[in-house]
Design an enzyme around this catalytic site. Structure first.
Site, PDB file in Angstrom:
ATOM      1  N   HIS A 296      -2.036  -5.530   1.373  1.00 24.08           N
ATOM      2  CA  HIS A 296      -3.323  -6.202   1.118  1.00 24.08           C
ATOM      3  C   HIS A 296      -3.033  -7.586   0.565  1.00 24.08           C
ATOM      4  O   HIS A 296      -2.090  -7.766  -0.204  1.00 24.08           O
ATOM      5  CB  HIS A 296      -4.144  -5.424   0.076  1.00 24.08           C
TER       6      HIS A 296
ATOM      7  N   GLU B 104      -9.460 -10.255  -8.101  1.00 24.38           N
ATOM      8  CA  GLU B 104      -8.516  -9.149  -7.853  1.00 24.38           C
ATOM      9  C   GLU B 104      -7.340  -9.186  -8.828  1.00 24.38           C
ATOM     10  O   GLU B 104      -6.900  -8.139  -9.318  1.00 24.38           O
ATOM     11  CB  GLU B 104      -8.014  -9.219  -6.410  1.00 24.38           C
TER      12      GLU B 104
ATOM     13  N   ASN C  86      -2.025   0.020   6.962  1.00 22.01           N
ATOM     14  CA  ASN C  86      -1.521  -1.283   7.423  1.00 22.01           C
ATOM     15  C   ASN C  86      -0.683  -2.019   6.360  1.00 22.01           C
ATOM     16  O   ASN C  86      -0.615  -3.240   6.338  1.00 22.01           O
ATOM     17  CB  ASN C  86      -2.673  -2.150   7.934  1.00 22.01           C
TER      18      ASN C  86
ATOM     19  N   TYR D 167     -12.473  -2.435  -3.443  1.00 19.52           N
ATOM     20  CA  TYR D 167     -13.060  -2.455  -2.091  1.00 19.52           C
ATOM     21  C   TYR D 167     -14.588  -2.408  -2.140  1.00 19.52           C
ATOM     22  O   TYR D 167     -15.224  -1.847  -1.250  1.00 19.52           O
ATOM     23  CB  TYR D 167     -12.495  -1.291  -1.264  1.00 19.52           C
TER      24      TYR D 167
ATOM     25  N   LYS E 146       0.826  -1.206   0.000  1.00 22.21           N
ATOM     26  CA  LYS E 146       0.000   0.000   0.000  1.00 22.21           C
ATOM     27  C   LYS E 146       0.868   1.267   0.000  1.00 22.21           C
ATOM     28  O   LYS E 146       2.093   1.187   0.216  1.00 22.21           O
ATOM     29  CB  LYS E 146      -0.924  -0.044   1.223  1.00 22.21           C
TER      30      LYS E 146
HETATM   31  P1  IDP Z   1      -7.903  -6.899   5.474  1.00 18.62           P
HETATM   32  O1  IDP Z   1      -7.089  -5.895   4.716  1.00 18.62           O
HETATM   33  O2  IDP Z   1      -7.158  -7.462   6.627  1.00 18.62           O
HETATM   34  O3  IDP Z   1      -8.515  -7.941   4.591  1.00 18.62           O
HETATM   35  P2  IDP Z   1     -10.539  -5.702   5.595  1.00 18.62           P
HETATM   36  O4  IDP Z   1     -11.536  -5.876   6.697  1.00 18.62           O
HETATM   37  O5  IDP Z   1     -10.847  -6.373   4.285  1.00 18.62           O
HETATM   38  O6  IDP Z   1      -9.114  -6.085   6.150  1.00 18.62           O
HETATM   39  O7  IDP Z   1     -10.417  -4.131   5.326  1.00 18.62           O
HETATM   40  C1  IDP Z   1      -9.800  -3.610   4.172  1.00 18.62           C
HETATM   41  C2  IDP Z   1      -8.923  -2.442   4.571  1.00 18.62           C
HETATM   42  O8  IDP Z   1      -9.741  -1.383   5.045  1.00 18.62           O
HETATM   43  C3  IDP Z   1      -7.979  -2.724   5.719  1.00 18.62           C
HETATM   44  O9  IDP Z   1      -6.791  -3.352   5.299  1.00 18.62           O
HETATM   45  C4  IDP Z   1      -7.729  -1.346   6.275  1.00 18.62           C
HETATM   46  O10 IDP Z   1      -6.780  -0.651   5.457  1.00 18.62           O
HETATM   47  C5  IDP Z   1      -9.081  -0.701   6.079  1.00 18.62           C
HETATM   48  N1  IDP Z   1      -9.918  -0.794   7.293  1.00 18.62           N
HETATM   49  C6  IDP Z   1     -10.633  -1.851   7.710  1.00 18.62           C
HETATM   50  N2  IDP Z   1     -11.302  -1.572   8.846  1.00 18.62           N
HETATM   51  C7  IDP Z   1     -11.004  -0.311   9.157  1.00 18.62           C
HETATM   52  C8  IDP Z   1     -11.383   0.559  10.231  1.00 18.62           C
HETATM   53  O11 IDP Z   1     -12.166   0.202  11.126  1.00 18.62           O
HETATM   54  N3  IDP Z   1     -10.846   1.797  10.219  1.00 18.62           N
HETATM   55  C9  IDP Z   1     -10.000   2.230   9.265  1.00 18.62           C
HETATM   56  N4  IDP Z   1      -9.618   1.446   8.225  1.00 18.62           N
HETATM   57  C10 IDP Z   1     -10.114   0.201   8.181  1.00 18.62           C
HETATM   58 MG    MG Z   2     -10.011  -7.858   3.066  1.00 19.92          MG
END
Ligand code: IDP
Ligand code: MG
Length: 209
Positions: free
Chosen positions: A117, A128, A114, A51, A11
């Site tokens: 992905h 994807e 984070n 997304y 990212k």
């Molecule tokens: P993942 O990346 O671990 O699969 P997902 O639930 O699919 O997690 O969420 C996609 C992305 O959305 C996350 O990697 C993060 O960058 C962002 N995200 C998810 N939940 C939150 C939140 O509660 N606050 C801010 N960003 C979030």
């Molecule tokens: Mg995800």
């Protein structure tokens, strides 16, 4: 478990923090094979598609702003159970929860930024990968299949040959210079025997050799 392909995105925070090499190295060290990779900008349209499942979530606008803010690295990794293996290596979604030893656990503490992905199912991986790569951008290759001779190309071979030729000619020049100074000339075994012991040779000629 079968061989799988998964989409990994490094990212914008990973690129901005110069962590691309460190993160890729972790996947490569695990034994995952790189079959596609590009540095690119995620467009708003691509963010909406990628997304899709999160579009109604309150964090979506911030996530979209973040993911489209600067370049990402998209890659496809291949390996046994690659999808689950990569998810395990990435760690929990939030950096603050992710276990040490995982990528998110070792390199970040933010919940939104984070770093990485990874597809979470075979269906998601297929969808994807097609969003980021055309079929011809994914390359089939076998580890260890590069021809060995290419490691030492013609330029390097020529350089090594001329270096050893130079060393041989320097050593010939040194030998002939020594021969012109009798006291330094290396003596062969027969000459040494004729003139007595090594100690006597040193004493009479002063030649320490
Ligand atoms: P993942 O990346 O671990 O699969 P997902 O639930 O699919 O997690 O969420 C996609 C992305 O959305 C996350 O990697 C993060 O960058 C962002 N995200 C998810 N939940 C939150 C939140 O509660 N606050 C801010 N960003 C979030
Ligand atoms: Mg995800």
């Amino acid at each position: 478990m079968a061989m799988e392909r998964t989409l990994i995105l490094l990212k914008p925070d990973a690129v901005q923090r110069f962590l691309v090499g460190a993160l890729l190295s972790r996947f490569e060290s695990k034994g995952l094979k790189l079959v596609g990779m590009k540095l690119m900008r995620m467009s708003p349209e691509l963010a909406d598609k990628h997304y899709e499942a999160h579009r109604a979530k309150p964090f979506f606008p911030g996530l979209k702003r973040f993911m489209t803010s600067s370049p990402i690295v998209a890659m496809v990794l291949e390996g046994r159970s690659a999808i689950a293996v990569c998810r395990k290596m990435m760690g929990a979604t939030f950096g603050s929860n992710a276990e040490p030893g995982t990528l998110r656990g070792d390199y970040g503490i933010s919940n939104s930024y984070n770093l990485v992905h990874g597809s979470d199912s075979p269906e998601a991986a297929q969808k994807e990968i097609a969003l980021y790569f055309r079929a011809e951008e994914l390359l089939e290759w076998k580890p260890g299949s590069a021809p060995r001779r290419s490691r030492r190309g013609p330029a390097l071979r020529g350089l090594l040959r001329s270096r050893s030729a130079r060393a041989r000619s320097a050593s010939r020049a040194l030998r002939s210079a020594c021969e012109r100074v009798p006291v330094l000339a290396p003596r062969n075994r027969a000459e040494r025997a004729a003139s007595g012991s090594t100690a006597r040779t040193r004493a009479t000629t002063g030649n320490p050799l």
